[in-house]
Design a protein around this motif. Structure first.
Motif, PDB file in Angstrom:
ATOM      1  N   THR A 120       0.815  -1.438  -0.011  1.00 24.21           N
ATOM      2  CA  THR A 120       0.046  -0.030   0.185  1.00 24.21           C
ATOM      3  C   THR A 120       0.828   1.224   0.041  1.00 24.21           C
ATOM      4  OG1 THR A 120      -1.740   1.285   1.392  1.00 24.21           O
ATOM      5  CG2 THR A 120      -0.211  -0.184   2.568  1.00 24.21           C
ATOM      6  N   SER A 143      -0.365   3.918   1.487  1.00 20.88           N
ATOM      7  CA  SER A 143      -0.374   4.659   2.481  1.00 20.88           C
ATOM      8  C   SER A 143       0.674   4.113   3.670  1.00 20.88           C
ATOM      9  CB  SER A 143      -1.805   4.061   3.222  1.00 20.88           C
ATOM     10  OG  SER A 143      -2.969   4.523   2.490  1.00 20.88           O
ATOM     11  N   SER A 203       1.659   3.854   7.729  1.00 20.38           N
ATOM     12  CA  SER A 203       1.403   3.854   9.093  1.00 20.38           C
ATOM     13  C   SER A 203       2.632   4.562  10.119  1.00 20.38           C
ATOM     14  CB  SER A 203       1.095   2.348   9.317  1.00 20.38           C
ATOM     15  OG  SER A 203       0.499   2.367  10.838  1.00 20.38           O
ATOM     16  N   GLN A 248      -1.297   4.515  13.284  1.00 12.22           N
ATOM     17  CA  GLN A 248      -2.868   4.467  12.971  1.00 12.22           C
ATOM     18  C   GLN A 248      -3.275   3.117  12.928  1.00 12.22           C
ATOM     19  OE1 GLN A 248      -0.388   6.237  11.055  1.00 12.22           O
ATOM     20  NE2 GLN A 248      -1.407   8.171  10.863  1.00 12.22           N
ATOM     21  N   HIS A 260      -2.354   0.500  10.640  1.00 13.64           N
ATOM     22  CA  HIS A 260      -2.718  -0.073   9.371  1.00 13.64           C
ATOM     23  C   HIS A 260      -2.332  -1.744   9.319  1.00 13.64           C
ATOM     24  CE1 HIS A 260      -1.973   3.900   7.288  1.00 13.64           C
ATOM     25  NE2 HIS A 260      -3.279   4.041   8.343  1.00 13.64           N
ATOM     26  N   THR A 303      -5.792  -2.892  10.602  1.00 22.11           N
ATOM     27  CA  THR A 303      -7.187  -2.603   9.940  1.00 22.11           C
ATOM     28  C   THR A 303      -6.928  -3.029   8.501  1.00 22.11           C
ATOM     29  OG1 THR A 303      -6.379  -0.431   9.840  1.00 22.11           O
ATOM     30  CG2 THR A 303      -7.695  -0.828  11.615  1.00 22.11           C
ATOM     31  N   PHE A 304      -6.048  -2.868   7.947  1.00 21.54           N
ATOM     32  CA  PHE A 304      -5.751  -3.348   6.394  1.00 21.54           C
ATOM     33  C   PHE A 304      -5.706  -4.886   6.442  1.00 21.54           C
ATOM     34  CE2 PHE A 304      -3.428   0.389   4.536  1.00 21.54           C
ATOM     35  CZ  PHE A 304      -4.485   1.387   5.036  1.00 21.54           C
ATOM     36  N   HIS A 321       4.514  -1.400   3.391  1.00 22.18           N
ATOM     37  CA  HIS A 321       4.450  -0.060   3.148  1.00 22.18           C
ATOM     38  C   HIS A 321       6.018   0.660   3.441  1.00 22.18           C
ATOM     39  CE1 HIS A 321       4.324   1.656   7.447  1.00 22.18           C
ATOM     40  NE2 HIS A 321       3.729   0.356   7.482  1.00 22.18           N
ATOM     41  N   THR A 334       0.159   9.276   4.156  1.00 21.06           N
ATOM     42  CA  THR A 334      -0.749   9.165   5.044  1.00 21.06           C
ATOM     43  C   THR A 334      -1.047  10.691   5.733  1.00 21.06           C
ATOM     44  OG1 THR A 334      -0.582   7.000   5.416  1.00 21.06           O
ATOM     45  CG2 THR A 334      -1.694   8.469   7.275  1.00 21.06           C
ATOM     46  N   SER A 380      -6.222   7.427   4.872  1.00 17.35           N
ATOM     47  CA  SER A 380      -5.943   5.898   4.908  1.00 17.35           C
ATOM     48  C   SER A 380      -7.183   4.850   4.849  1.00 17.35           C
ATOM     49  CB  SER A 380      -5.164   5.331   6.121  1.00 17.35           C
ATOM     50  OG  SER A 380      -3.838   6.271   6.084  1.00 17.35           O
ATOM     51  N   GLY A 381      -8.169   5.118   5.400  1.00 15.09           N
ATOM     52  CA  GLY A 381      -9.293   4.381   5.297  1.00 15.09           C
ATOM     53  C   GLY A 381     -10.046   4.266   4.260  1.00 15.09           C
ATOM     54  N   MET A 384      -7.668   2.123   1.738  1.00 15.76           N
ATOM     55  CA  MET A 384      -8.444   0.793   1.927  1.00 15.76           C
ATOM     56  C   MET A 384      -9.275   0.766   0.761  1.00 15.76           C
ATOM     57  SD  MET A 384      -9.609   0.105   5.850  1.00 15.76           S
ATOM     58  CE  MET A 384      -8.561  -0.060   7.163  1.00 15.76           C
TER      59      MET A 384
END
Length: 786
Positions: free
Chosen positions: A499, A501, A503, A506, A508, A511-512, A531, A543, A548-549, A553
């Motif tokens: 990605t 994005s 981190s 956060q 990631h 959540t990713f 990343h 980011t 990011s979301g 995502m």
């Protein structure tokens, strides 16, 4: 599944952090590594007449002392601002030159004029102190309003009167007419205090030039390493893009201050080439206070008109934004398209007009800090609404309710189109959770103890996932604001997500991975997130702006769509079924209504062995995607703060804080609530404690933690967190973003609560005990005169 969307999964990355196994830039040790120390100006404004480095160069362990004349002589370009803003008359912004090492003039305390490269950090720092610079001190200006006064010291020759641009948004005539016909007009002067970002990890860089390959590598504390590589190559001419690798390893917080390329990264890369040594630099806290991009620093006067029913008839704003000594990467966009476009707030206002004058001063450059323009807009609107309610004798919640936008999509007079929301629902949740009905009893009880208890509201909205690229490009943005992703299914069924994005706190990696586990039914531990390395991830936009979301995502979802399509084709072929009958669930690929199935890893293995693929299909199972949003996303919420003030000392205690947020779809409630907690703590810090202060000569007064007050555990209460979800209709997951909300919504709630407690609306941030005590006594004075 249990690890999927909506689950409170523990953060995967935390094991290495809490055991001290994280790897940050300062942990990097390169072969043949040397160290950099910068020679910085002690003056806010001066001419550089000469540099004598002989004493430093004679020291044992000193490799080189390099200056700005050498740097520019090697063709290294000036730092730039990446968002072009034009004044109301169409003239372009006045961007002054900013060399990574100053050549002829320094413009703030800490502006670097030379760099020492030595065998150790200690030797480099001692040698830097031995470099003698002949300065001709010049008059300086540190306050934005004073910079616009006739005869003020001129910071840049190409910005007459220190004016960078004079910009406006909205219909001024219609707004004036709306206010002129109002039954009530609230007028205020509001200051948004300058802040230092203070991430836990200071900025750092390790630069290596490989002479054999003519290749550069930069490890750096960056929120967007790909954009760093782009500007380092295309604009600063440090190295060709294909010969430059930028790696952002673990990063200990950013809050916006690590979006940009700073002089130090440029200088370290160049110095590595000059000395043929790896060059490392890590800021100490004094350097961080003097050189990290600051945030906020607005001076605003505003008028808001209301009709007899309390409906807003017009809102007019005049803002002076302090940019410091140079224009940083996103600085021009913060008080314009990230601020003025949010000045309608959650309210159905027909007429809004905002004028912004951006100015240079002899201070550290100012750029985006958590929220970037949105906190400044929210603070102004919500202070105006609370004050107006008091002036008109209305309940502050009722005044807001009368003006809430009720239907969507809603187009504001300042170019935004809100796509979805439930503003009354947010307020209702907050009112209930905060037990506003019981406030009077709590206030009375506090009075018995000699305390002043107050309650304050804040209904914020923000714009996240800045987009689409074509739109921001038409507004002057120098880059697109899409995001990229690649999904790689390995032969054994494990999955790697690459990605763009980045981190830096956060979560990631958790959540990713959750959205992948949810989609394909694989264990979350079988998903890894890659990343922060421009040699591994093709390109990405980084980011910031709670993107990011909603954006990062969404790019992953698009890539997973392509992977799923191929998985279904392979399974249909192997299982001799129709693609339409193939379903993926529980880590298996099945033919619906039958017992025919393949395990997830069997599909991966089939893709790579390629023994039995559909005719014409390529082997392998990996897909990439780019996602460019069609609109911003619009998180919103209602915050209610209660404080107790000691009238004898002015000391304020936040005793209760309630946050009711609408973030759209929530992937991991633990992480979302952690973001809110952190944001609210920063917002309370701004409201009560934090302020960067310069004296009239441009000397930094708050240059250490002895003078710059950060919030501690006993400055914040336990929070009450509520969620009121309306799904974003414009991205595949329905996400809105959550990273900046707390820092946006908290400051006005806190100040509104304090002013309610003390009975004086004329209180500016930070509400230190001395300021609160003075405001209490100022409110008493008119009553005593009566």
């Amino acid at each position: 599944m249990s690890d999927g969307i909506g689950a409170r999964v523990k953060r995967k990355e935390d094991k290495r952090f809490i055991t001290g196994k994280g790897k940050y830039t300062d942990d990097i040790r390169m072969e043949n590594q040397a160290y950099a120390a910068f020679v910085r100006s002690p003056h806010a404004h001066a001419r550089v007449k000469g540099i004598d480095a002989s004493a430093a160069e004679a020291m044992e362990g000193v490799i080189a002392v390099l200056n700005g004349q050498q740097l520019t002589g090697d063709g290294i370009g000036n730092l730039i601002c990446g968002w072009a803003i034009s004044s109301k008359d169409g003239s372009p912004m006045n961007m002054g030159p900013w060399s990574a090492l100053a050549t002829d003039r320094v413009r703030y305390v800490g502006d670097a004029v030379a760099v020492v490269i030595a065998e150790s950090q200690a030797v480099a720092r001692i040698a830097a102190e031995k470099v003698e610079v002949d300065y001709e001190e010049l008059p300086a200006v540190a306050q934005a309003d004073k910079a616009l006064e006739p005869g003020a010291p001129q910071v840049h020759d190409n910005a007459p009167g220190n004016l960078i641009y004079d910009w406006g948004l909205g219909d001024e005539a219609a707004t004036d007419a709306g206010i002129a016909g109002a039954a009530h007009v609230t007028e205020m002067r509001v200051l948004n205090n300058r802040l230092s970002p203070n991430p836990m990890e200071p900025r750092s860089a390790v630069a290596t030039y490989d002479e054999a390959e003519d290749h550069y590598t930069l490890y750096t504390t960056s929120q967007n390493p790909h954009v760093a590589r782009l500007v380092l190559s295309a604009f600063y001419q440090v190295a060709p893009e294909h010969k430059l690798r930028v790696i952002a390893p673990d990063v200990g917080g950013g809050f916006g201050s690590k979006i940009y390329i700073y002089p130090e990264e440029i200088t370290c890369l160049w110095a590595s080439m000059k000395t043929k040594r790896s060059v490392k630099w890590t800021a100490d806290r004094s350097e961080a206070f003097k050189t990290d991009a600051h945030g906020r620093d607005h001076i605003t006067t505003a008028k808001m008109g209301f009709d007899a029913d309390g409906k807003i008839t017009g809102f007019k704003i005049d803002t002076i934004a302090n940019f410091g000594a140079y224009m940083s990467l996103f600085s021009s966009a913060v008080p314009t398209y990230l601020y003025a476009t949010l000045l309608s707030g959650q309210y159905d206002i027909k007429n809004v007009y905002c004028n912004v004058r951006a100015v240079y001063t002899n201070t550290v450059p100012v750029d985006a800090y958590r929220g970037a323009g949105r906190p400044e807009a929210c603070f102004l609107i919500e202070r105006m609404m609370e004050t107006a309610a008091r002036e008109m004798g209305m309940d502050p919640g009722e005044l807001r309710r009368r003006n809430f936008i009720q239907s969507f999509p809603h187009e504001t007079p300042v170019i935004m189109t809100y796509d979805a929301g439930d503003f009354p629902g947010n307020l209702d949740k907050a009112l209930k959770a905060a037990d506003v009905a019981g406030f009077a009893a709590r206030k009375a009880e506090a009075a018995k103890r000699g305390k002043l208890r107050g309650i304050g509201y804040s209904c914020y909205i923000e714009a996240c996932g800045i987009a689409p690229s074509a739109a921001v490009g038409s507004l002057g943005a120098g880059v697109g604001l899409w995001e990229s992703a690649e999904v790689r299914v390995n032969p054994v069924g494990t999955i790697e997500i690459l990605t763009g994005s980045h981190s830096h706190g956060q979560g990631h990696e958790t959540t990713f991975a959750q959205i992948v586990a949810d989609r394909f039914g694989v264990p979350i531990d079988n998903v890894s997130i890659v990343h922060g390395d421009t040699d591994k991830v093709q390109f990405g936009m980084g980011t910031y702006g709670s993107r990011s979301g909603a954006v990062g995502m969404s790019a992953i979802v698009k890539a997973m769509d392509k992977v799923e399509a191929k998985v279904k084709k392979i399974a249909a072929h192997v299982l001799e079924a129709s693609e339409d009958d193939i379903v993926i669930e529980g880590g298996e690929v099945k033919v619906a209504g039958t017992d025919k199935k393949m395990a997830w890893h069997e599909v991966g293995l089939s893709a790579y062995t390629a023994h039995n693929l559909p005719p014409g299909m390529e082997p392998g199972l990996k897909e990439g995607a780019f996602y460019d949003p069609v609109n911003f996303t619009f998180p919103a919420g209602a915050y209610i703060c209660e404080v107790e003030v000691d009238p004898e000392t002015g000391v304020t205690k936040v005793v209760q804080f309630t946050a009711a947020d609408d973030f759209g779809t929530i992937i991991n409630p633990n992480i979302v609530e952690g973001q809110v907690h952190g944001g609210v703590a920063q917002g309370i810090g701004q409201a009560l404690l934090e302020q960067v202060v310069y004296d009239d000569a441009g000397q930094l007064i708050t240059g250490s933690y002895m003078d710059y007050a950060m919030p501690r555990a006993d400055d914040v209460p336990f929070y009450t967190i509520e969620h009121n979800t309306t799904v974003c209709p414009n991205n595949p997951l329905g996400i809105k973003g959550c990273g900046e909300a707390g820092a946006i919504g908290a400051p006005p709630a806190v100040i509104n609560a304090i002013t309610d407690a003390i009975g004086n609306n004329d209180l500016q941030m930070p509400a230190t005990p001395a300021r609160v005590w003075a405001a209490i006594n100022a409110a008493k004075a008119p009553m005593a005169a009566e």
